[in-house]
Design a protein around this motif. Structure first.
Motif, PDB file in Angstrom:
ATOM      1  N   GLY A 354      43.910  34.412  45.437  1.00  0.00           N
ATOM      2  CA  GLY A 354      43.420  35.687  45.923  1.00  0.00           C
ATOM      3  C   GLY A 354      42.242  35.521  46.860  1.00  0.00           C
ATOM      4  N   ALA A 355      41.668  36.652  47.211  1.00  0.00           N
ATOM      5  CA  ALA A 355      40.585  36.681  48.184  1.00  0.00           C
ATOM      6  C   ALA A 355      39.234  36.571  47.487  1.00  0.00           C
ATOM      7  CB  ALA A 355      40.659  37.958  49.019  1.00  0.00           C
ATOM      8  N   SER A 356      38.391  35.675  47.996  1.00  0.00           N
ATOM      9  CA  SER A 356      37.066  35.501  47.403  1.00  0.00           C
ATOM     10  C   SER A 356      36.173  36.706  47.645  1.00  0.00           C
ATOM     11  CB  SER A 356      36.412  34.234  47.969  1.00  0.00           C
ATOM     12  OG  SER A 356      36.352  34.288  49.389  1.00  0.00           O
ATOM     13  N   GLY A 357      36.494  37.509  48.649  1.00  0.00           N
ATOM     14  CA  GLY A 357      35.712  38.713  48.897  1.00  0.00           C
ATOM     15  C   GLY A 357      36.160  39.914  48.104  1.00  0.00           C
ATOM     16  N   ASP A 358      37.209  39.776  47.331  1.00  0.00           N
ATOM     17  CA  ASP A 358      37.724  40.863  46.494  1.00  0.00           C
ATOM     18  C   ASP A 358      37.040  40.791  45.133  1.00  0.00           C
ATOM     19  OD1 ASP A 358      39.136  42.679  44.984  1.00  0.00           O
ATOM     20  OD2 ASP A 358      41.121  41.897  45.501  1.00  0.00           O
ATOM     21  N   LYS A 359      36.141  41.712  44.864  1.00  0.00           N
ATOM     22  CA  LYS A 359      35.379  41.669  43.620  1.00  0.00           C
ATOM     23  C   LYS A 359      36.282  41.766  42.400  1.00  0.00           C
ATOM     24  CE  LYS A 359      31.386  43.705  41.298  1.00  0.00           C
ATOM     25  NZ  LYS A 359      30.321  44.728  41.356  1.00  0.00           N
ATOM     26  N   PHE A 360      37.336  42.573  42.503  1.00  0.00           N
ATOM     27  CA  PHE A 360      38.261  42.705  41.376  1.00  0.00           C
ATOM     28  C   PHE A 360      38.922  41.359  41.071  1.00  0.00           C
ATOM     29  CE2 PHE A 360      42.359  43.730  39.408  1.00  0.00           C
ATOM     30  CZ  PHE A 360      41.950  44.562  38.382  1.00  0.00           C
ATOM     31  N   PHE A 361      39.259  40.602  42.117  1.00  0.00           N
ATOM     32  CA  PHE A 361      39.903  39.303  41.907  1.00  0.00           C
ATOM     33  C   PHE A 361      38.923  38.297  41.312  1.00  0.00           C
ATOM     34  CE2 PHE A 361      41.125  35.029  43.326  1.00  0.00           C
ATOM     35  CZ  PHE A 361      42.405  34.962  42.802  1.00  0.00           C
ATOM     36  N   THR A 362      37.678  38.307  41.766  1.00  0.00           N
ATOM     37  CA  THR A 362      36.717  37.311  41.299  1.00  0.00           C
ATOM     38  C   THR A 362      36.095  37.666  39.954  1.00  0.00           C
ATOM     39  OG1 THR A 362      34.962  38.389  42.580  1.00  0.00           O
ATOM     40  CG2 THR A 362      36.167  36.572  43.641  1.00  0.00           C
ATOM     41  N   THR A 363      36.337  38.875  39.465  1.00  0.00           N
ATOM     42  CA  THR A 363      35.820  39.251  38.141  1.00  0.00           C
ATOM     43  C   THR A 363      36.963  39.490  37.161  1.00  0.00           C
ATOM     44  OG1 THR A 363      35.672  41.574  38.872  1.00  0.00           O
ATOM     45  CG2 THR A 363      33.684  40.214  39.057  1.00  0.00           C
ATOM     46  N   GLN A 364      37.724  40.559  37.369  1.00  0.00           N
ATOM     47  CA  GLN A 364      38.752  40.926  36.408  1.00  0.00           C
ATOM     48  C   GLN A 364      39.902  39.930  36.369  1.00  0.00           C
ATOM     49  OE1 GLN A 364      38.520  43.690  34.203  1.00  0.00           O
ATOM     50  NE2 GLN A 364      40.112  42.414  33.275  1.00  0.00           N
ATOM     51  N   ILE A 365      40.436  39.569  37.532  1.00  0.00           N
ATOM     52  CA  ILE A 365      41.568  38.632  37.560  1.00  0.00           C
ATOM     53  C   ILE A 365      41.115  37.253  37.081  1.00  0.00           C
ATOM     54  CG2 ILE A 365      43.316  37.522  38.990  1.00  0.00           C
ATOM     55  CD1 ILE A 365      43.778  40.485  38.519  1.00  0.00           C
ATOM     56  N   ALA A 366      39.878  36.861  37.416  1.00  0.00           N
ATOM     57  CA  ALA A 366      39.363  35.576  36.936  1.00  0.00           C
ATOM     58  C   ALA A 366      39.266  35.574  35.416  1.00  0.00           C
ATOM     59  CB  ALA A 366      37.994  35.294  37.558  1.00  0.00           C
ATOM     60  N   ALA A 367      38.807  36.695  34.833  1.00  0.00           N
ATOM     61  CA  ALA A 367      38.739  36.783  33.372  1.00  0.00           C
ATOM     62  C   ALA A 367      40.132  36.799  32.763  1.00  0.00           C
ATOM     63  CB  ALA A 367      37.959  38.033  32.969  1.00  0.00           C
ATOM     64  N   ASN A 368      41.059  37.517  33.382  1.00  0.00           N
ATOM     65  CA  ASN A 368      42.439  37.540  32.877  1.00  0.00           C
ATOM     66  C   ASN A 368      43.062  36.152  32.922  1.00  0.00           C
ATOM     67  OD1 ASN A 368      42.117  40.255  32.555  1.00  0.00           O
ATOM     68  ND2 ASN A 368      43.444  40.854  34.258  1.00  0.00           N
ATOM     69  N   PHE A 369      42.738  35.397  33.953  1.00  0.00           N
ATOM     70  CA  PHE A 369      43.261  34.034  34.059  1.00  0.00           C
ATOM     71  C   PHE A 369      42.838  33.196  32.859  1.00  0.00           C
ATOM     72  CE2 PHE A 369      42.489  29.615  35.339  1.00  0.00           C
ATOM     73  CZ  PHE A 369      43.745  29.249  35.800  1.00  0.00           C
ATOM     74  N   ARG A 370      41.576  33.295  32.471  1.00  0.00           N
ATOM     75  CA  ARG A 370      41.049  32.489  31.368  1.00  0.00           C
ATOM     76  C   ARG A 370      41.467  33.038  30.012  1.00  0.00           C
ATOM     77  NH1 ARG A 370      35.218  31.670  30.970  1.00  0.00           N
ATOM     78  NH2 ARG A 370      35.834  29.670  30.064  1.00  0.00           N
ATOM     79  N   HIS A 371      41.829  34.289  29.925  1.00  0.00           N
ATOM     80  CA  HIS A 371      42.137  34.918  28.648  1.00  0.00           C
ATOM     81  C   HIS A 371      43.629  35.247  28.540  1.00  0.00           C
ATOM     82  CE1 HIS A 371      37.962  35.655  27.183  1.00  0.00           C
ATOM     83  NE2 HIS A 371      37.692  35.512  28.470  1.00  0.00           N
ATOM     84  N   HIS A 372      44.063  36.323  29.206  1.00  0.00           N
ATOM     85  CA  HIS A 372      45.430  36.816  29.049  1.00  0.00           C
ATOM     86  C   HIS A 372      46.469  35.785  29.486  1.00  0.00           C
ATOM     87  CE1 HIS A 372      42.604  40.052  29.490  1.00  0.00           C
ATOM     88  NE2 HIS A 372      43.474  40.987  29.168  1.00  0.00           N
ATOM     89  N   TYR A 373      46.328  35.290  30.736  1.00  0.00           N
ATOM     90  CA  TYR A 373      47.340  34.374  31.258  1.00  0.00           C
ATOM     91  C   TYR A 373      47.307  33.050  30.516  1.00  0.00           C
ATOM     92  CZ  TYR A 373      47.044  37.780  35.063  1.00  0.00           C
ATOM     93  OH  TYR A 373      47.014  38.938  35.783  1.00  0.00           O
ATOM     94  N   PHE A 374      46.104  32.595  30.156  1.00  0.00           N
ATOM     95  CA  PHE A 374      46.018  31.358  29.392  1.00  0.00           C
ATOM     96  C   PHE A 374      46.747  31.483  28.059  1.00  0.00           C
ATOM     97  CE2 PHE A 374      43.619  29.290  25.897  1.00  0.00           C
ATOM     98  CZ  PHE A 374      44.102  28.007  26.087  1.00  0.00           C
ATOM     99  N   ARG A 375      46.561  32.598  27.358  1.00  0.00           N
ATOM    100  CA  ARG A 375      47.246  32.780  26.075  1.00  0.00           C
ATOM    101  C   ARG A 375      48.757  32.801  26.261  1.00  0.00           C
ATOM    102  NH1 ARG A 375      43.689  31.769  21.883  1.00  0.00           N
ATOM    103  NH2 ARG A 375      41.665  32.488  22.569  1.00  0.00           N
ATOM    104  N   MET A 376      49.230  33.450  27.305  1.00  0.00           N
ATOM    105  CA  MET A 376      50.663  33.462  27.556  1.00  0.00           C
ATOM    106  C   MET A 376      51.178  32.057  27.849  1.00  0.00           C
ATOM    107  SD  MET A 376      51.542  36.995  29.600  1.00  0.00           S
ATOM    108  CE  MET A 376      50.276  36.918  30.851  1.00  0.00           C
ATOM    109  N   GLY A 377      50.403  31.283  28.628  1.00  0.00           N
ATOM    110  CA  GLY A 377      50.799  29.910  28.902  1.00  0.00           C
ATOM    111  C   GLY A 377      50.791  29.058  27.655  1.00  0.00           C
TER     112      GLY A 377
END
Length: 570
Positions: A354-377
Motif C-alpha cells: 500500500g501507500a506510505s502516505g495513506d494513514k489508514f494503511f500505515t495504522t489500521q492495515i498495519a495492525a490488521n497485518f500483525r493481528h487478523h491476517y497473521f492469525r488467519m495465516g
C-alpha cells in the motif's frame, strides 16, 4: 492516466516488516498422550529462554493469554473478528484451564535483532519484534519470528560501512533470503549458496552476537551431514537455536523428543510493504512480491509470459486496488486514495502492499497485518501441517503388520476425526473480507484438496482394517460353529452311552433273577432297582452336562470376540 511503472531500484520502501512461520512436527518415540507431550515440550523449551505465561495462571487464567499483548483496540478488534469456535481455539475463551487448552503460546525476549550478510557488499540489520512458539496438542509446533525496520549497510571496497536507502529491489531480495531455512544448492566452483544469505545470527539487546546462533552458509558440512547420513532436512543454526534443546529429527539417532521439518527450505512468510505510490510498481515486481522471488528486471516477470497470463485472478485480492485512478472532480479524490491497497498470496507467501502516505494503511492495515491476517495465516499453515502430519503417520503405519497396523490406523482415524470436528475451519471470520481472504489463502495452499486426499487415504486404511475385522469375525463364527457341532455330537454320544448303560443294567439283572443268583425276596429286588436308579441318575445328567458345556463354550467364545473387537475399535 497512470504514470508508467518504475524499476524496483527506484522505488523507496518506507515501511517493511516480515513474519516468518516455521512449522515443525514434534517427534515423540514413547507414545505420550497429547497433554503429556505438550507438558514435556513446554518444560524443554522453558529450559532455553522460552516462557509460557499461562503456566502459573491455572483456572484463573485470562482467556486473552493467547494474545501477544492485550494493550489497545487492535487486540479487541482481533478477537471480535473471528467466529466463536475460532476464538475458543485461539484464546481459550470457553473457560478451559490453561493446562488443558489445545494451543499454548510461548514467548522469548532475549533476541533483539537479526543480522544478515547477503553478499560481500550488503548486510541487513532488522529489529526483531516477536519471537513466539505456538504449541498445538496435535503435535505441531509453529515458531514465529517477526522482523521490521531493516537497515541496509553497504560496504565499500575499502571496507567502510554506510547506510543507504532501502528500495523495493532490496525488499524483494530480503523477503526471499529471510525465509530460507537451509540452502537448496551451492554454486559450482565458488561454493556460494543459492538464494540464501552468506551469514546469519541473532543479536542481543547490546548488539552482540548470541553464541550458538551464528550460521555460516558457506560451510556446507553444517547442512549436508544430516542429509547424507539420515536423508532428513537440515536447518540453519540460527533457526535451530530457537528450538533448543530440541534437536532436529534423525531417525537412527534421536531417542527422545525432537522436531521434524514439514516444509522445504522456504519457510511460510508474510510481508508488509509501504511505498510512496504502489501504482508505480510494475506487474513483474508485483508478481515477485506475490511469489517471494528475488529482484530482477522489473519490466518482465520471473516466469514465462504464458504462465503469468491472468496470474492476478488467482494470486491478487483487489477489492481495494485499481491501477488507474477514477476520473472525476475532487469528490473522487478520496476514493482514489483508498484504492491503493493490494493483497497478494501464493499460499506459502502472503503480502500486503500500500501507500506510505495513506494513514489508514500505515495504522489500521498495519495492525490488521500483525493481528487478523497473521492469525488467519497461523490457522491455514496449521491446517496444512496437521494434514501432512496425518499423511506421514499413515505412511509409517503401513510399515507395521497385523495388530500393530490395525491399532495404529484406528489411532490415526481418531486423531483425524478430532481434527475434522474441532479444528478444520471452512471459514474463520464473521467479516466478509476475512472469509474471502482465508478461503483464498487456504486454496492457494491447496488445503481443501489435501484434506480430501488425506481423509480419503485414512478412510481407505480404516476400510481395510474393518475388512480384516470382519474376516476374523467370520473365522471365529466358523470356529464357534465347529466347536458347537462337536459338543452337540458329544452330547448325543453321551446320551446314547447313558441309554446303553441303562439297557445293559436291565439286561444284567434279568438273568441274575432267572438263575436265582440275585435274592428272590421282594426286599432284595427293591435294592436291585435302587442300584439301577443310581446308574440311571449318573447316565442321564451326562446329557444335561454336555448341553451346558455347549452353551458355556459358545457364550464364552462370543464374549471373547465381542470384547476383543471393542478393544480394537476403542
Amino acid at each position: 492516466m497512470s504514470q508508467p511503472a518504475s524499476p524496483a531500484t527506484e522505488i523507496p520502501v518506507e515501511l517493511f516488516r516480515q513474519i516468518l512461520i516455521w512449522p515443525l512436527l514434534i517427534h515423540a518415540p514413547h507414545g505420550e498422550s497429547a497433554m503429556e507431550l505438550m507438558d514435556l515440550v513446554t518444560d524443554e523449551l522453558e529450559r532455553h529462554s522460552w516462557h509460557w505465561n499461562d503456566r502459573s495462571a491455572g483456572q484463573s487464567a485470562s482467556p486473552l493469554k493467547g494474545l501477544p499483548w492485550y494493550q489497545d483496540d487492535h487486540d479487541y478488534s482481533e478477537i471480535v473478528y473471528f467466529h466463536s469456535y475460532v476464538r475458543d481455539f485461539l484464546y481459550g475463551g470457553d473457560g478451559t484451564p490453561a493446562s488443558e487448552r489445545p494451543l499454548r503460546v510461548l514467548r522469548r525476549t532475549d533476541i533483539a535483532s537479526l543480522l544478515l550478510k547477503v553478499d560481500e557488499g550488503r548486510e541487513y540489520r532488522l529489529k526483531v519484534e516477536r519471537v513466539e512458539a505456538y504449541l498445538f496438542d496435535s503435535g505441531i509446533l509453529q515458531v514465529v519470528v517477526e522482523v521490521a525496520a531493516p537497515q541496509l549497510v553497504s560496504k565499500s571496497p575499502t571496507d567502510s560501512e554506510q547506510l543507504r536507502p532501502f528500495m523495493l529491489s532490496d525488499a524483494l531480495d530480503l523477503q526471499n533470503v529471510l525465509r530460507m531455512a537451509f540452502p537448496r544448492r551451492w554454486k559450482p566452483k565458488t561454493g556460494i549458496p543459492s538464494e540464501t544469505p552468506h551469514r546469519a545470527c541473532w543479536l542481543n539487546s547490546e548488539g552482540s552476537e548470541i553464541a550458538g546462533s551464528v550460521q555460516d552458509f558457506l560451510n556446507q558440512e553444517d547442512f549436508t551431514r544430516i542429509v547424507r547420513e539420515q536423508a532428513e532436512l537440515p536447518a540453519a543454526k540460527h533457526w535451530q537455536y530457537l528450538v533448543q534443546p530440541l534437536p532436529l529429527f534423525e531417525r537412527r539417532v534421536c531417542t527422545g523428543l525432537s522436531v521434524k521439518q514439514i516444509e522445504d527450505q522456504r519457510l511460510p512468510s508474510m510481508s508488509y510493504i509501504a511505498v510512496p505510490d504502489p501504482r508505480l510498481i510494475s506487474d513483474g515486481d508485483f508478481e515477485r512480491i506475490a511469489f517471494f522471488d528475488s529482484a530482477g528486471q522489473s519490466s518482465v516477470g520471473s516466469y514465462s509470459d504464458e504462465f503469468l497470463v491472468g496470474w492476478e485472478k488467482d494470486h491478487a485480492y483487489d477489492r481495494f486496488w485499481q491501477r488507474l485512478p477514477s476520473e472525476g472532480g475532487p469528490e473522487v479524490a478520496l476514493h482514489n486514495q483508498m484504492m491503493r491497497t493490494r493483497w497478494l498470496c501464493s499460499g506459502y507467501g502472503f503480502a500486503v502492499v500500500g501507500a506510505s502516505g495513506d494513514k489508514f494503511f500505515t495504522t489500521q492495515i498495519a495492525a490488521n497485518f500483525r493481528h487478523h491476517y497473521f492469525r488467519m495465516g497461523l490457522i491455514a499453515h496449521f491446517h496444512r501441517a496437521k494434514l501432512i502430519s496425518l499423511r506421514d503417520q499413515l505412511a509409517e503405519a503401513t510399515k507395521q503388520v497385523g495388530e500393530n497396523f490395525r491399532n495404529r490406523v484406528m489411532e490415526i482415524q481418531r486423531s483425524a476425526t478430532i481434527f475434522r470436528a474441532r479444528f478444520w475451519f471452512h471459514e474463520v471470520s464473521t467479516q466478509l473480507q476475512g472469509r474471502e481472504i482465508f478461503t483464498w489463502w487456504s486454496n492457494r495452499l491447496g488445503n481443501p484438496s489435501l484434506f480430501e486426499h488425506v481423509i480419503s487415504d485414512i478412510e481407505a486404511a480404516e476400510s481395510q482394517v474393518r475388512t480384516e475385522f470382519e474376516a476374523e469375525e467370520s473365522q471365529d463364527i466358523n470356529l464357534i460353529t465347529r466347536v458347537g457341532g462337536a459338543i452337540g455330537i458329544l452330547s448325543i454320544v453321551l446320551s446314547i452311552v447313558a441309554l446303553i448303560i441303562s439297557l445293559l443294567a436291565l439286561e444284567a439283572i434279568s438273568p441274575l433273577k432267572q438263575f436265582a443268583i440275585m435274592p428272590a425276596n421282594p426286599w432284595d429286588w427293591t435294592v436291585a432297582n435302587l442300584w439301577l436308579g443310581r446308574i440311571a441318575s449318573i447316565a442321564c445328567p451326562l446329557s444335561i452336562v454336555s448341553l451346558w458345556i455347549l452353551l458355556v463354550v459358545y457364550g464364552g467364545l462370543r464374549y471373547y470376540k465381542s470384547h476383543r473387537r471393542t478393544r480394537r475399535l476403542r
